[in-house]
Motif scaffolding. Structure first.
Motif, PDB file in Angstrom:
ATOM      1  N   GLN A  33       0.834  -1.206   0.000  1.00 28.14           N
ATOM      2  CA  GLN A  33       0.000   0.000   0.000  1.00 28.14           C
ATOM      3  C   GLN A  33       0.868   1.256   0.000  1.00 28.14           C
ATOM      4  N   ARG A  34       1.959   1.229   0.767  1.00 27.06           N
ATOM      5  CA  ARG A  34       2.875   2.383   0.769  1.00 27.06           C
ATOM      6  C   ARG A  34       3.467   2.597  -0.617  1.00 27.06           C
ATOM      7  N   ASP A  35       3.895   1.505  -1.258  1.00 30.33           N
ATOM      8  CA  ASP A  35       4.465   1.610  -2.608  1.00 30.33           C
ATOM      9  C   ASP A  35       3.436   2.165  -3.587  1.00 30.33           C
ATOM     10  N   ALA A  36       2.200   1.712  -3.460  1.00 32.02           N
ATOM     11  CA  ALA A  36       1.140   2.187  -4.351  1.00 32.02           C
ATOM     12  C   ALA A  36       0.898   3.680  -4.139  1.00 32.02           C
ATOM     13  N   ARG A  37       0.895   4.125  -2.875  1.00 28.98           N
ATOM     14  CA  ARG A  37       0.701   5.562  -2.599  1.00 28.98           C
ATOM     15  C   ARG A  37       1.824   6.390  -3.195  1.00 28.98           C
ATOM     16  N   LYS A  38       3.066   5.897  -3.092  1.00 32.55           N
ATOM     17  CA  LYS A  38       4.209   6.618  -3.666  1.00 32.55           C
ATOM     18  C   LYS A  38       4.045   6.776  -5.164  1.00 32.55           C
ATOM     19  N   VAL A  39       3.649   5.702  -5.816  1.00 34.92           N
ATOM     20  CA  VAL A  39       3.476   5.750  -7.263  1.00 34.92           C
ATOM     21  C   VAL A  39       2.370   6.727  -7.632  1.00 34.92           C
ATOM     22  N   LEU A  40       1.284   6.743  -6.874  1.00 30.54           N
ATOM     23  CA  LEU A  40       0.174   7.644  -7.168  1.00 30.54           C
ATOM     24  C   LEU A  40       0.535   9.106  -6.937  1.00 30.54           C
ATOM     25  N   GLU A  41       1.442   9.366  -6.001  1.00 27.69           N
ATOM     26  CA  GLU A  41       1.828  10.744  -5.702  1.00 27.69           C
ATOM     27  C   GLU A  41       2.791  11.309  -6.737  1.00 27.69           C
ATOM     28  N   GLU A  42       3.533  10.443  -7.429  1.00 25.93           N
ATOM     29  CA  GLU A  42       4.478  10.902  -8.443  1.00 25.93           C
ATOM     30  C   GLU A  42       3.725  11.417  -9.665  1.00 25.93           C
ATOM     31  N   MET A  43       4.298  12.398 -10.325  1.00 27.10           N
ATOM     32  CA  MET A  43       3.707  12.899 -11.557  1.00 27.10           C
ATOM     33  C   MET A  43       4.007  11.898 -12.665  1.00 27.10           C
ATOM     34  N   PRO A  44       3.000  11.481 -13.396  1.00 29.71           N
ATOM     35  CA  PRO A  44       3.228  10.494 -14.450  1.00 29.71           C
ATOM     36  C   PRO A  44       4.004  11.084 -15.622  1.00 29.71           C
ATOM     37  N   THR A  45       4.826  10.258 -16.240  1.00 28.81           N
ATOM     38  CA  THR A  45       5.606  10.707 -17.394  1.00 28.81           C
ATOM     39  C   THR A  45       5.050  10.143 -18.690  1.00 28.81           C
ATOM     40  N   GLU A  46       4.366   9.034 -18.612  1.00 26.32           N
ATOM     41  CA  GLU A  46       3.806   8.427 -19.816  1.00 26.32           C
ATOM     42  C   GLU A  46       2.483   9.095 -20.173  1.00 26.32           C
ATOM     43  N   PRO A  47       2.202   9.243 -21.463  1.00 26.80           N
ATOM     44  CA  PRO A  47       0.956   9.918 -21.876  1.00 26.80           C
ATOM     45  C   PRO A  47      -0.306   9.220 -21.365  1.00 26.80           C
ATOM     46  N   LEU A  48      -0.311   7.890 -21.387  1.00 24.65           N
ATOM     47  CA  LEU A  48      -1.494   7.165 -20.922  1.00 24.65           C
ATOM     48  C   LEU A  48      -1.726   7.408 -19.435  1.00 24.65           C
ATOM     49  N   ALA A  49      -0.652   7.402 -18.653  1.00 21.53           N
ATOM     50  CA  ALA A  49      -0.770   7.647 -17.213  1.00 21.53           C
ATOM     51  C   ALA A  49      -1.268   9.065 -16.954  1.00 21.53           C
ATOM     52  N   GLN A  50      -0.816  10.016 -17.754  1.00 22.21           N
ATOM     53  CA  GLN A  50      -1.290  11.396 -17.597  1.00 22.21           C
ATOM     54  C   GLN A  50      -2.779  11.484 -17.917  1.00 22.21           C
ATOM     55  N   ALA A  51      -3.202  10.798 -18.959  1.00 23.06           N
ATOM     56  CA  ALA A  51      -4.619  10.812 -19.327  1.00 23.06           C
ATOM     57  C   ALA A  51      -5.459  10.163 -18.241  1.00 23.06           C
ATOM     58  N   MET A  52      -4.931   9.118 -17.611  1.00 25.33           N
ATOM     59  CA  MET A  52      -5.681   8.439 -16.556  1.00 25.33           C
ATOM     60  C   MET A  52      -5.888   9.336 -15.350  1.00 25.33           C
ATOM     61  N   GLN A  53      -4.949  10.222 -15.075  1.00 20.98           N
ATOM     62  CA  GLN A  53      -5.119  11.128 -13.934  1.00 20.98           C
ATOM     63  C   GLN A  53      -6.291  12.069 -14.147  1.00 20.98           C
ATOM     64  N   ASP A  54      -6.607  12.365 -15.396  1.00 18.70           N
ATOM     65  CA  ASP A  54      -7.761  13.216 -15.686  1.00 18.70           C
ATOM     66  C   ASP A  54      -9.063  12.543 -15.279  1.00 18.70           C
ATOM     67  N   TYR A  55      -9.060  11.217 -15.227  1.00 22.31           N
ATOM     68  CA  TYR A  55     -10.268  10.458 -14.916  1.00 22.31           C
ATOM     69  C   TYR A  55     -10.219   9.822 -13.534  1.00 22.31           C
ATOM     70  N   ALA A  56      -9.413  10.365 -12.660  1.00 20.99           N
ATOM     71  CA  ALA A  56      -9.304   9.818 -11.305  1.00 20.99           C
ATOM     72  C   ALA A  56     -10.639   9.905 -10.564  1.00 20.99           C
ATOM     73  N   GLY A  57     -11.479  10.840 -10.934  1.00 20.49           N
ATOM     74  CA  GLY A  57     -12.788  10.986 -10.304  1.00 20.49           C
ATOM     75  C   GLY A  57     -13.727   9.832 -10.607  1.00 20.49           C
TER      76      GLY A  57
END
Length: 106
Positions: A33-57
């Motif tokens: 869970q800690r590792d997952a939180r760290k990954v979620l807090e980092e700014m994504p570098t891949e385009p797909l990951a960036q697009a997914m952050q737009d739909y976090a809601g």
């Protein structure tokens, strides 16, 4: 944007139980869970990951959707098991009734 607004409108229609209780507890360990939180807090570098952050809601929507799919599969399995049991019971009943008819004729 429209989908997110609809999700917010649906959130208002949730029951108190749905708002308070989580759908399921996490199966991840503390370290995971800690590792997952760290990954979620980092700014994504891949385009797909960036697009997914737009739909976090929509995370709650996907949780509900997946929960509904799991329940559907569980009910389908239960239905198949009940169908099989019903067939066995019908066969036992048929054999029983056939035995009664033979006895009366004799």
């Amino acid at each position: 944007q429209r989908i997110l607004r609809l999700a917010e409108m649906c959130r208002r229609l949730e029951t108190e139980e749905e708002k308070v209780l989580p759908f399921y507890s996490s199966s991840l360990g503390d370290g995971e869970q800690r590792d997952a939180r760290k990954v979620l807090e980092e700014m994504p570098t891949e385009p797909l990951a960036q697009a997914m952050q737009d739909y976090a809601g929509l995370e709650r929507f996907w949780q509900r959707f997946n929960k509904a799919k799991l329940e559907e599969q569980a009910l389908e399995r239960e239905r198949a098991a009940l169908r099989e049991r019903n067939q066995r019971l019908r066969e036992v009943l048929r054999l029983y009734l056939a035995g009664i008819l033979v006895t009366r004729e004799v």
